[in-house]
Design a protein around this motif. Structure first.
Motif, short mmCIF file in Angstrom:
data_model
loop_
_atom_site.label_atom_id
_atom_site.label_comp_id
_atom_site.label_asym_id
_atom_site.label_seq_id
_atom_site.Cartn_x
_atom_site.Cartn_y
_atom_site.Cartn_z
N UNK A 174 4.86 4.86 4.22
CA UNK A 174 5.07 3.20 4.83
C UNK A 174 4.05 2.85 5.53
N UNK A 175 3.36 3.62 6.32
CA UNK A 175 2.21 3.26 7.16
C UNK A 175 1.23 2.83 6.13
N UNK A 200 -2.53 -1.67 -0.36
CA UNK A 200 -3.35 -3.12 -0.44
C UNK A 200 -4.20 -2.78 0.75
N UNK A 239 1.29 1.86 3.13
CA UNK A 239 1.61 0.99 2.19
C UNK A 239 2.06 -0.34 2.93
N UNK A 240 2.11 -0.38 4.27
CA UNK A 240 2.63 -1.55 4.93
C UNK A 240 1.27 -2.46 5.12
N UNK A 241 0.22 -1.79 4.76
CA UNK A 241 -1.05 -2.58 4.65
C UNK A 241 -1.73 -2.83 6.19
N UNK A 242 -2.70 -3.52 6.48
CA UNK A 242 -3.25 -3.52 7.58
C UNK A 242 -2.72 -4.60 8.78
N UNK A 243 -1.99 -5.32 8.08
CA UNK A 243 -1.46 -6.37 9.15
C UNK A 243 -0.30 -5.79 9.71
N UNK A 244 0.20 -5.06 9.47
CA UNK A 244 1.76 -4.50 9.94
C UNK A 244 1.89 -3.90 11.16
N UNK A 281 1.58 -0.98 12.22
CA UNK A 281 1.18 0.48 12.14
C UNK A 281 0.24 0.95 13.30
#
Lengths: 404, 404
Positions: free
Chosen positions: A394-395, A183, A397-402, A404
């Protein structure tokens, strides 16, 4: 005569392409691609089996049934999936406008999209970009086209190949994007292959099915399927070769060349898999059927425990055993052999001990690892390609709001 | 009369248990557990469907068919899986020795193991520990027993419950370990449930099937199945209640109480899932069949893209849509509704826009999230529990030799 300045989808005679920034992606990145054949081409395609088919997939599937096409219009950054009637209307209008610029009916233009799900296409920007895009198409446009279909891809992916059919040079070229999803650029595999071969339609379709089954269906990064996966194959009959009929020797030669293009694209997709640090080549032998062999390969490829163990360079063959046992096909523990590289780890279903595991550590340190499983049940084999599962996956696919 | 100093598997009348360090795990951690019933008990069990069944699973499956048992001997730290004939001989010998100490035939002792695959049990250490273990068993031993079955678990898991059947107190207790797997302690779910109920065997078996289906089969951490998964249920008939026959009101009441114990154990397993930061409760509604609903729940629960999106607190409902479409059951995009918490994100298969996504962000920040999917196809429902996929999951499962 290799055409040095041409490649990918514009390698075969009579194909032109271009890519442009149409305002879908940010930062001026190319996000709209156009592929055009000078002459009407036979066109065949295979599409995602996901029930949530994006609007362009639904339209392309329908148009491919008629089998004649002139152009493919493809955008990245927006999947036009789960967009309801508006999404359908947008994709239709887009192909109508493209048809207008290149001089054919909308029916002969196939739409494709890749990117985030659930957003409407920014139609004004896209339509505004169409005149420039259609003026830009050229026989050298494959690089821009390949860039315009990228989402999380880190490099454009093209391949090309010549083959002699009845004394004539037949050219095949392809561009692809993927693999893995993210995403806001959710998507997986889009593949466009072109050829100038003179070929019958059922032969073309058979070739497509074969390369999809043997190449693109033997690749798994995260086991998910998307709303937009599509593979297109266009043949514009401009090579002047004698007609390739289904099942002939020429057909085998043509399919073999096509297979090499597909294989190269598959490898490019694999190498660009999100966060991958290891590339696993799974070889399943001794299965009762091809289907059994593929199920086992696929189950190993999808096992998080196997994938994380390879990431950790951990000689954890028990996880491979457990995945084999989890594939839903009959196997016998006491017949199973497992090896990584040329180091056997399991024979007759029993571990070969710490010395072999120590040796295997050396294999696991490499980035390319062949995992061989012999089931001892029959004669059939299958191959499969996958990757490990890393923090980086994981980083991404965890998107930008996570976190990370 | 709640027995305050008793619980878990030793909550019901007549059950004793203990845990000891037998030298399988390092650092003196408890690794060998023994559960004994004073009287012969009915015993039923359900086991992994993985084709690679560990030796103790193969033996327990056989002995459960006879249906009478006195004891379960269980070790952690070593799965005794893929250990060939030696593994079978070890497990047999172990149950024989346990039978010797508690005074019954080996046939009435069931073995269970959990831990790393492919290593032989350290039999000398284990056999040396048996006398002390069998002397240690007591009605208060449930905590040590629960600790002795732990692998990557961070806490022991027990539950207990009383129910009145025909005016008599019937007790149910359980201990469990899992969930998620790790090298060198690869394993997943082991569940031991005890009851003093007087109950017919077919009623007991029916109750077990129901709780496994509704509780343990609705939990997915990483989608893998292991070589050792087992759920045991022992009923020693000591509560003095009127016999519970299958399909009676008493049977329903008993099963309900059993369900609550199983549900609590399931929740304890979920909460201890490796690396989990989010606990997802999937509610599938409007399916044509229970089986369709479960398939969709399971596909969402296994999707890496869904799991990483939740880890990143990313409102990526497109991934849920794609997972629904990937479940292999008939669905119609235009009928689908998706909500997180009480915030609807999708109606009629189309996103409800940025405002709703903003609201959903608040829900995603919580650790407990209910995801509701309404398919609009029928009346059937299913629930499922899963977790997100975090860096920590990768770290734990990449083993000790990796880049962690």
């Amino acid at each position: 005569m290799v055409k040095k300045d041409r490649g990918g989808v514009t390698f075969p005679e009579g194909f032109k392409a271009a890519g442009i920034h149409a305002g879908i992606k940010k930062k001026g990145a190319l996000d709209l691609g156009l592929l055009v054949s000078e002459k009407e081409a036979l066109i065949v395609g295979m599409f995602t089996v996901n029930k949530m088919k994006a609007a362009p997939v639904q339209i392309s599937q329908r148009r491919v049934r008629r089998g004649i096409g002139m152009a493919i219009i493809v955008n990245s950054g927006n999947a036009n999936a789960c967009t309801g009637e508006q999404g359908m209307a947008d994709a239709m209008l887009l192909t109508e406008k493209v048809g207008h610029y290149i001089g054919c009916s909308a029916q002969k233009v196939l739409p494709a999209s890749t990117g985030v799900i659930g957003r409407n296409l920014p139609m004004t920007s896209i339509l505004n970009a169409l005149p420039a895009l259609s003026e830009k198409i050229s026989p050298k446009g494959y690089v821009d086209f390949s860039k315009a279909i990228m989402t999380t891809d880190t490099y454009p992916k093209s391949s090309q190949k010549e083959v002699l059919i009845g004394g004539k040079i037949v050219r095949i070229g392809g561009s692809a994007k993927g693999v893995g999803m993210i995403h806001p650029n959710m998507a997986t595999m889009l593949v466009f292959i072109t050829t100038d071969a003179v070929i019958e339609k059922d032969a073309l379709r058979a070739s497509l099915h074969q390369i999809v089954e043997e190449q693109f269906h033997t690749l798994s990064v995260d086991g998910d399927t998307s709303t937009n996966d599509s593979v297109y194959l266009m043949a514009n009959q401009m090579a002047g070769n004698p007609v390739i009929g289904k099942g002939t020797e020429w057909h085998r030669e043509f399919t073999q060349a096509l297979m090499e293009v597909a294989s190269e694209l598959r490898n490019l997709l694999l190498r660009d898999a999100e966060g991958a640090t290891k590339f696993l080549h799974l070889v399943i032998q001794g299965a009762r059927s091809k289907s059994d062999a593929k199920k086992i390969a696929s189950t190993i490829a999808k096992s998080l425990l196997v994938k994380t163990a390879f990431y950790g360079e951990d000689v954890n063959w028990g996880r491979i055993m457990a995945a084999i046992g989890n594939a839903g096909v009959p196997v016998r523990t006491e017949k199973i052999l497992i090896a990584v590289g040329d180091v056997a780890l399991v024979e007759h279903g029993v571990g070969l001990g710490v010395d072999q595991e120590e040796k295997a550590l050396e294999v696991l340190k490499k980035s390319d690892i062949t995992v061989t499983v012999h089931l001892g049940m029959g004669q059939m084999t299958a191959e499969y390609w996958t990757t490990d599962l890393s923090y980086e996956y994981v980083r991404i696919n965890a998107g930008y709001k996570g976190r990370t």
